[in-house]
Design an enzyme around this catalytic site. Structure first.
Site, PDB file in Angstrom:
ATOM      1  N   ARG A  66     -19.612  13.677   8.366  1.00 28.79           N
ATOM      2  CA  ARG A  66     -19.377  13.641   9.941  1.00 28.79           C
ATOM      3  C   ARG A  66     -19.488  14.653  10.375  1.00 28.79           C
ATOM      4  O   ARG A  66     -18.809  15.406  10.289  1.00 28.79           O
ATOM      5  CB  ARG A  66     -18.110  12.873  10.027  1.00 28.79           C
ATOM      6  CG  ARG A  66     -18.563  11.179   9.774  1.00 28.79           C
ATOM      7  CD  ARG A  66     -16.527  10.610   9.796  1.00 28.79           C
ATOM      8  NE  ARG A  66     -15.787  10.389   9.546  1.00 28.79           N
ATOM      9  CZ  ARG A  66     -14.666   9.625   9.050  1.00 28.79           C
ATOM     10  NH1 ARG A  66     -14.334   9.702  10.003  1.00 28.79           N
ATOM     11  NH2 ARG A  66     -13.964  10.266   7.660  1.00 28.79           N
ATOM     12  N   ARG A 121      -1.875  -0.691   7.073  1.00 27.87           N
ATOM     13  CA  ARG A 121      -3.161  -0.115   8.396  1.00 27.87           C
ATOM     14  C   ARG A 121      -4.175  -0.582   8.704  1.00 27.87           C
ATOM     15  O   ARG A 121      -4.976  -1.411   7.628  1.00 27.87           O
ATOM     16  CB  ARG A 121      -3.339   0.652   7.614  1.00 27.87           C
ATOM     17  CG  ARG A 121      -4.115   2.147   8.165  1.00 27.87           C
ATOM     18  CD  ARG A 121      -5.021   3.350   7.357  1.00 27.87           C
ATOM     19  NE  ARG A 121      -5.601   4.125   8.440  1.00 27.87           N
ATOM     20  CZ  ARG A 121      -6.672   4.376   8.145  1.00 27.87           C
ATOM     21  NH1 ARG A 121      -7.696   4.432   7.038  1.00 27.87           N
ATOM     22  NH2 ARG A 121      -7.202   5.405   8.645  1.00 27.87           N
ATOM     23  N   ASN A 163      -3.991  -0.366   2.338  1.00 26.21           N
ATOM     24  CA  ASN A 163      -5.030   0.216   3.059  1.00 26.21           C
ATOM     25  C   ASN A 163      -6.019   0.174   2.941  1.00 26.21           C
ATOM     26  O   ASN A 163      -6.196   0.794   1.423  1.00 26.21           O
ATOM     27  CB  ASN A 163      -4.408   1.982   3.264  1.00 26.21           C
ATOM     28  CG  ASN A 163      -5.536   2.201   4.051  1.00 26.21           C
ATOM     29  OD1 ASN A 163      -6.547   1.579   4.655  1.00 26.21           O
ATOM     30  ND2 ASN A 163      -5.722   3.699   3.798  1.00 26.21           N
ATOM     31  N   GLU A 175       1.508   8.934   5.659  1.00 21.77           N
ATOM     32  CA  GLU A 175       0.916   7.849   6.359  1.00 21.77           C
ATOM     33  C   GLU A 175       1.001   7.076   6.209  1.00 21.77           C
ATOM     34  O   GLU A 175       2.160   5.305   6.985  1.00 21.77           O
ATOM     35  CB  GLU A 175      -0.778   7.760   6.607  1.00 21.77           C
ATOM     36  CG  GLU A 175      -1.009   8.951   7.245  1.00 21.77           C
ATOM     37  CD  GLU A 175      -2.983   8.801   7.127  1.00 21.77           C
ATOM     38  OE1 GLU A 175      -3.488   9.554   5.880  1.00 21.77           O
ATOM     39  OE2 GLU A 175      -3.074   8.264   7.920  1.00 21.77           O
ATOM     40  N   HIS A 183      -6.061   8.245  13.079  1.00 22.35           N
ATOM     41  CA  HIS A 183      -5.413   9.040  12.376  1.00 22.35           C
ATOM     42  C   HIS A 183      -4.177   8.725  12.790  1.00 22.35           C
ATOM     43  O   HIS A 183      -2.900   9.633  13.391  1.00 22.35           O
ATOM     44  CB  HIS A 183      -5.595  10.225  12.451  1.00 22.35           C
ATOM     45  CG  HIS A 183      -7.123  10.431  11.482  1.00 22.35           C
ATOM     46  ND1 HIS A 183      -7.870  11.435  11.211  1.00 22.35           N
ATOM     47  CD2 HIS A 183      -7.039  10.367  10.487  1.00 22.35           C
ATOM     48  CE1 HIS A 183      -8.734  12.029  10.468  1.00 22.35           C
ATOM     49  NE2 HIS A 183      -8.625  10.555   9.660  1.00 22.35           N
TER      50      HIS A 183
END
Ligand code: ADP
Length: 388
Positions: free
Chosen positions: A229, A75, A7, A375, A164
Site C-alpha cells: 500500500r 475481530r 479473524n 492482538e 490496528h
C-alpha cells in the site's frame, strides 16, 4: 478462561484459542491452539465452510483437554462512529456491521460471515465483536477531520477512523506500564508513539492511554509506506492518472492497495529481502527504504507536537519487532529530540519483564522500546471484559 478469537479476512480465516482474564491483558496470554484457513473462495468454498472446519478442530481440542469455551471474540474491521467499545453480538450488531460495509467493503462482509457461521457452530457461547477502529474513537476533531465539504462527513462519513486499534491499545498499555515501573511516569499523562510496522503499517499517538492521532484514515490506505500500500499520496493522483493514462477509479485504487508501497518501489514487499538487497548494494532497494524510513520519521515529528513531547516510542509487529536495521534508521540522529538508540541493545532486543525490550541508552530522555503485539490476547481480554 478460554476464548476463541476469530479473524475473518476476505480470503482467509485465522483462529486462536487464548487463555485470558477479564481484567487487563497483562498475562502471557498462553495460546493453546491456533491456525489459519486460506484460499477461501477457491480451495475452501466460503467462510461458513472454513468455520465448520475450525469448529471441528476446536471442539476436538476442547474434548481432549477437558476445556470449555467461555466466549468467542471476533475481530471486526470497521465500527464507524457507532462503536467506541466492543459489542456483544446480537441481530442489531450484525445489521450495523452490514451497514458499515460501505466503509470496509472487503472486510466487514467477511467478518459478518464469520460471525454468522460461528453462531451456528457454537450455539450458546457468547460472542463479542471487537472493532479495529474503536481505540481511535478518542481522537479529537481537529486530528480526525478532513478539510473537505462539510456534507461529505455528515452524509458520507468521510473522516479519519484509523485501524490496528487492538494492537495500538495493547502495545501502548504495556508501554505505559513499563514507563510507570521504570521511569515513574504517571500512566494518565504518559506520551507514547506506537509504530505498528507489519505488512500493513500505522502509527498512533497515545496520550494518557487514549489515542489522539493515527496515520490511517477513512480506509487503511493512507499514512506510512506499507508492503503493497502506498500510504499518503496526493489525492489528485486519481484525476491525473485518469487523464493521462485513462485509468479508472477502481484501477487506481487497486494499484494503490496492491501494487504500491515497497512492492511498487522495489518489487519486494518482504522487508528481509529488501534489507539483504541493501546490504548487497542494491540502489533500488535503498531508495525504497529511504522513502519508508522518511515517512515514519515525519510521523514521529508530527506526533511529538501533538503529544507535547515523547516519553516512549514503541516498535511492534513483524518489522518493528524483528528489524534492528529499520529501528536504527528510524531513530538515527534524533539525539537532539532526546532519543538515543543503544546499538547493542537494539541488536539483541531481549524481552524483559512485561514483555518489553529497552533499546535506548540510559541517557535517552525518551525510551525506545520493542513491544511484541498480541492482538488475539487483546481481543480475548476485551471480549471477556465486555461480558463480565
Ligand atoms: P501482517 O500485517 O501481515 O500481520 P506482520 O506483522 O507479520 O504482518 O509483518 C510482516 C513483515 O515483517 C514482512 O514485511 C516481513 O518481511 C517482516 N519481517 C519479519 N521478520 C523480519 C526480520 N527479521 N527482519 C525484517 N523484517 C521482518
Amino acid at each position: 478462561m478460554t476464548v476463541l478469537v476469530i479473524n475473518c479476512g476476505s480470503s482467509s480465516v485465522k483462529f486462536q484459542l487464548v487463555d485470558a482474564d477479564p481484567g487487563h491483558a497483562t498475562g502471557a496470554g498462553a495460546s493453546a491452539l491456533k491456525g489459519q484457513i486460506e484460499q477461501i473462495g477457491t480451495r475452501v468454498p466460503d467462510h461458513a465452510a472454513a468455520l465448520d472446519q475450525i469448529a471441528q478442530t476446536v471442539k476436538a481440542h476442547l474434548a481432549r483437554t477437558n476445556g470449555q469455551l467461555s466466549a468467542i471474540g471476533h475481530r471486526v474491521v470497521h465500527g464507524g462512529t457507532q462503536y467506541r467499545d466492543p459489542a456483544i453480538i446480537n441481530a442489531q450488531v450484525i445489521d450495523a456491521i452490514d451497514r458499515l460495509a460501505v466503509l470496509a467493503p472487503l472486510h466487514n462482509p467477511a467478518n459478518n460471515d464469520g460471525i454468522k457461521a460461528a453462531l451456528r457452530s457454537f450455539p450458546g457461547v457468547p460472542q463479542v465483536a471487537v472493532f479495529d477502529t474503536a481505540f481511535h474513537a478518542t481522537i479529537p476533531e481537529a486530528h480526525r477531520r478532513y478539510a473537505v465539504p462539510e456534507k461529505w462527513e455528515r452524509e458520507y462519513q468521510v473522516r479519519r477512523y484509523g485501524f490496528h486499534g487492538t494492537s495500538h491499545q495493547f502495545v501502548s498499555r504495556r508501554c505505559a506500564q513499563w514507563l510507570e515501573a521504570n521511569r515513574a511516569i504517571d500512566p494518565t499523562v504518559s506520551r507514547i508513539v506506537v509504530l505498528h510496522l507489519g505488512n500493513g503499517a500505522s502509527a498512533c499517538a497515545v496520550l494518557g492511554g487514549a489515542s489522539i492521532d493515527t496515520s490511517m484514515g477513512l480506509t487503511p490506505l493512507p499514512g506510512l509506506v506499507m508492503g503493497t500500500r502506498s500510504g499518503d499520496i496526493d489525492p489528485a493522483v486519481f484525476g491525473h492518472l485518469n487523464r493521462v493514462a485513462g485509468m479508472s477509479v477502481e484501477a487506481v485504487e487497486t494499484a494503490l492497495n496492491r501494487e504500491s508501497g515497497m512492492v511498487g518501489m522495489c518489487a519486494d514487499a518482504d522487508m528481509r529481502a529488501v534489507e539483504s538487497r541493501i546490504q548487497a548494494g542494491d540502489a533500488q532497494a535503498e531508495a525504497a527504504m529511504a522513502v519508508y524510513i522518511h515517512r515514519i520519521r515525519s510521523v514521529i515529528g508530527a506526533y511529538a507536537i501533538g503529544l507535547g513531547g515523547i516519553d516512549a516510542v514503541a516498535f511492534t509487529a513483524g518489522i518493528g519487532e524483528n528489524s534492528a536495521y529499520v529501528r536504527a534508521r528510524v531513530t538515527h540522529g534524533l539525539e537532539w529530540m532526546g532519543m538515543a538508540i543503544d546499538d547493542q541493545r537494539n541488536a539483541e532486543a531481549t524481552l524483559g519483564p512485561l514483555g518489553v525490550s529497552e533499546i535506548s541508552t540510559d541517557a535517552s530522555a525518551a525510551a525506545l522500546l520493542v513491544i511484541p503485539t498480541n492482538e488475539e490476547l487483546e481481543i480475548a481480554t476485551q471480549a471477556l471484559s465486555t461480558l463480565s
